[in-house]
Design a protein around this motif. Structure first.
Motif, mmCIF file in Angstrom:
data_model
loop_
_atom_site.group_PDB
_atom_site.id
_atom_site.type_symbol
_atom_site.label_atom_id
_atom_site.label_comp_id
_atom_site.label_asym_id
_atom_site.label_seq_id
_atom_site.Cartn_x
_atom_site.Cartn_y
_atom_site.Cartn_z
ATOM 1 N N VAL A 97 -31.044 42.668 -44.470
ATOM 2 C CA VAL A 97 -31.009 44.106 -43.597
ATOM 3 C C VAL A 97 -30.087 44.839 -44.008
ATOM 4 C CG1 VAL A 97 -29.786 44.987 -41.087
ATOM 5 C CG2 VAL A 97 -30.751 42.360 -41.737
ATOM 6 N N ILE A 98 -30.864 46.329 -44.353
ATOM 7 C CA ILE A 98 -30.993 47.580 -44.900
ATOM 8 C C ILE A 98 -29.483 49.028 -43.892
ATOM 9 C CG2 ILE A 98 -30.903 48.946 -46.846
ATOM 10 C CD1 ILE A 98 -34.030 47.568 -47.147
ATOM 11 N N HIS A 99 -28.666 49.015 -44.278
ATOM 12 C CA HIS A 99 -27.681 49.648 -43.670
ATOM 13 C C HIS A 99 -28.030 50.717 -43.937
ATOM 14 C CE1 HIS A 99 -25.940 45.814 -41.926
ATOM 15 N NE2 HIS A 99 -26.030 45.776 -40.995
ATOM 16 N N LYS A 160 -19.689 48.865 -30.641
ATOM 17 C CA LYS A 160 -20.895 48.346 -30.725
ATOM 18 C C LYS A 160 -20.683 48.953 -31.970
ATOM 19 C CE LYS A 160 -23.347 45.001 -30.745
ATOM 20 N NZ LYS A 160 -23.224 43.201 -30.628
ATOM 21 N N LEU A 161 -21.180 50.189 -32.416
ATOM 22 C CA LEU A 161 -21.621 50.482 -34.099
ATOM 23 C C LEU A 161 -19.840 50.476 -34.715
ATOM 24 C CD1 LEU A 161 -22.817 54.266 -32.711
ATOM 25 C CD2 LEU A 161 -24.117 52.083 -33.070
ATOM 26 N N ILE A 162 -18.700 50.718 -34.460
ATOM 27 C CA ILE A 162 -17.978 50.180 -35.265
ATOM 28 C C ILE A 162 -17.768 48.587 -35.806
ATOM 29 C CG2 ILE A 162 -15.560 49.935 -34.914
ATOM 30 C CD1 ILE A 162 -15.202 52.911 -33.568
ATOM 31 N N GLU A 163 -18.041 47.919 -34.688
ATOM 32 C CA GLU A 163 -18.217 46.067 -34.914
ATOM 33 C C GLU A 163 -18.935 46.028 -35.462
ATOM 34 O OE1 GLU A 163 -19.421 42.551 -32.189
ATOM 35 O OE2 GLU A 163 -18.721 44.272 -30.784
ATOM 36 N N LEU A 164 -20.573 46.658 -35.677
ATOM 37 C CA LEU A 164 -21.849 46.351 -37.043
ATOM 38 C C LEU A 164 -21.292 47.447 -38.493
ATOM 39 C CD1 LEU A 164 -24.342 46.967 -34.503
ATOM 40 C CD2 LEU A 164 -23.719 45.234 -35.369
ATOM 41 N N ASN A 165 -19.940 47.749 -38.369
ATOM 42 C CA ASN A 165 -19.480 48.566 -40.074
ATOM 43 C C ASN A 165 -19.765 49.734 -40.257
ATOM 44 O OD1 ASN A 165 -18.198 46.170 -40.541
ATOM 45 N ND2 ASN A 165 -19.617 45.079 -41.267
ATOM 46 N N PHE A 166 -20.098 50.085 -38.787
ATOM 47 C CA PHE A 166 -20.226 51.445 -39.255
ATOM 48 C C PHE A 166 -19.005 52.409 -39.876
ATOM 49 C CE2 PHE A 166 -20.833 55.760 -37.650
ATOM 50 C CZ PHE A 166 -22.192 56.742 -38.578
ATOM 51 N N ILE A 167 -18.160 51.766 -39.254
ATOM 52 C CA ILE A 167 -17.607 52.907 -40.518
ATOM 53 C C ILE A 167 -17.557 52.409 -41.747
ATOM 54 C CG2 ILE A 167 -14.657 53.428 -40.075
ATOM 55 C CD1 ILE A 167 -15.397 54.539 -37.973
ATOM 56 N N GLU A 168 -16.994 51.561 -42.115
ATOM 57 C CA GLU A 168 -17.431 51.399 -43.723
ATOM 58 C C GLU A 168 -18.348 52.126 -44.118
ATOM 59 O OE1 GLU A 168 -17.394 49.374 -41.061
ATOM 60 O OE2 GLU A 168 -15.086 47.971 -41.661
ATOM 61 N N TYR A 169 -19.630 51.991 -43.479
ATOM 62 C CA TYR A 169 -20.791 52.527 -44.262
ATOM 63 C C TYR A 169 -20.308 54.472 -44.377
ATOM 64 C CZ TYR A 169 -25.509 55.045 -43.626
ATOM 65 O OH TYR A 169 -26.502 55.917 -43.990
ATOM 66 N N GLN A 171 -17.741 55.319 -44.862
ATOM 67 C CA GLN A 171 -16.766 55.854 -45.580
ATOM 68 C C GLN A 171 -17.166 55.245 -47.033
ATOM 69 O OE1 GLN A 171 -14.301 52.902 -44.244
ATOM 70 N NE2 GLN A 171 -12.472 54.399 -43.025
ATOM 71 N N ALA A 172 -18.515 54.573 -47.114
ATOM 72 C CA ALA A 172 -19.093 54.467 -48.352
ATOM 73 C C ALA A 172 -19.609 55.748 -49.016
ATOM 74 C CB ALA A 172 -20.010 53.353 -48.627
ATOM 75 N N LEU A 173 -20.091 56.265 -48.569
ATOM 76 C CA LEU A 173 -20.769 58.192 -47.878
ATOM 77 C C LEU A 173 -20.531 58.315 -48.632
ATOM 78 C CD1 LEU A 173 -23.998 57.703 -45.121
ATOM 79 C CD2 LEU A 173 -23.659 57.983 -47.148
ATOM 80 N N LYS A 174 -18.884 59.094 -47.946
ATOM 81 C CA LYS A 174 -18.114 60.103 -48.329
ATOM 82 C C LYS A 174 -17.521 59.523 -49.923
ATOM 83 C CE LYS A 174 -16.251 61.597 -43.546
ATOM 84 N NZ LYS A 174 -15.333 61.449 -42.866
ATOM 85 N N SER A 175 -17.159 58.125 -50.393
ATOM 86 C CA SER A 175 -17.073 58.145 -51.014
ATOM 87 C C SER A 175 -17.390 58.544 -52.935
ATOM 88 C CB SER A 175 -16.443 56.699 -51.870
ATOM 89 O OG SER A 175 -17.466 55.742 -51.334
ATOM 90 N N ARG A 176 -19.223 58.001 -51.873
ATOM 91 C CA ARG A 176 -20.192 58.475 -52.760
ATOM 92 C C ARG A 176 -19.976 60.188 -53.366
ATOM 93 N NH1 ARG A 176 -24.132 54.471 -51.096
ATOM 94 N NH2 ARG A 176 -25.239 56.694 -50.286
ATOM 95 N N GLY A 177 -19.139 60.706 -52.211
ATOM 96 C CA GLY A 177 -20.391 62.339 -51.846
ATOM 97 C C GLY A 177 -20.948 62.723 -51.667
#
Length: 180
Positions: A97-99, A160-169, A171-177
């Protein structure tokens, strides 16, 4: 067409009225034109197309059908969400499952019912994941226009989006610039 259960043929009332309005504007423009000899054009000054407009007879809540739970379940049960073969074979069942955007955007569209361009053109700077209630800020900026001024609004990020780790997604995008 109705007896044969075929799709309705023809223009929607809104499209028909837009065309009539455009023709009216064209007549208004032509009426004030002169030819090279200074002669006025031959459009009657009281020519009006207003009686040609149509009324949409459908009830407002029937114009855009709301997807039913079963339809959404069917839409969101494909390999994209349940597991696909790999990055290049998203619609072939498999273990991954590619997020990424291809995963999140259909979920967001189903949850919010927003216009696709509002969510697809959302810059990361308009996602406030650290707020007491995480939200998206839907607004106009360079490179993004909204249909109406009423489209400007904050949208809370669905639990539901938060439960599916949208926030982590995010944050990862922001950390990559990333910008989008």
């Amino acid at each position: 067409a109705k007896q044969e259960k075929l799709p309705k043929v023809g223009l929607a009332a809104a499209t028909h009225n837009r065309h009539i309005n455009t023709l009216g504007q064209l007549f208004k423009f032509v009426r004030d034109l002169e030819d090279a000899d200074g002669n006025k054009t031959h459009v009657h000054p009281r020519a009006s197309l207003s009686k040609l407009t149509l009324t949409d007879k459908r009830r407002k809540n029937k114009r855009k059908p709301i997807p039913q739970s079963e339809e959404l379940r069917k839409l969101l049960s494909g390999p994209l969400f349940s597991g696909c073969k790999d990055q290049n074979n998203r619609f072939v069942p498999g273990p991954q499952v590619i997020h990424d955007g291809g995963y999140w955007v259909p979920l967001m569209l189903a949850v919010y019912g927003a216009r696709s361009n509002e969510l697809c053109q959302l810059p990361l700077m308009d996602v406030y994941e650290d707020a007491p209630i995480p939200y998206f800020d839907i607004r106009e900026d360079t490179g993004r226009e909204l249909k109406t001024k009423n489209s400007i609004r904050p949208l809370p990020i669905a639990p539901k989006l938060i439960e599916l780790n949208f926030i982590e997604y995010v944050q990862a995008l922001k950390s990559r610039g990333e910008r989008w």
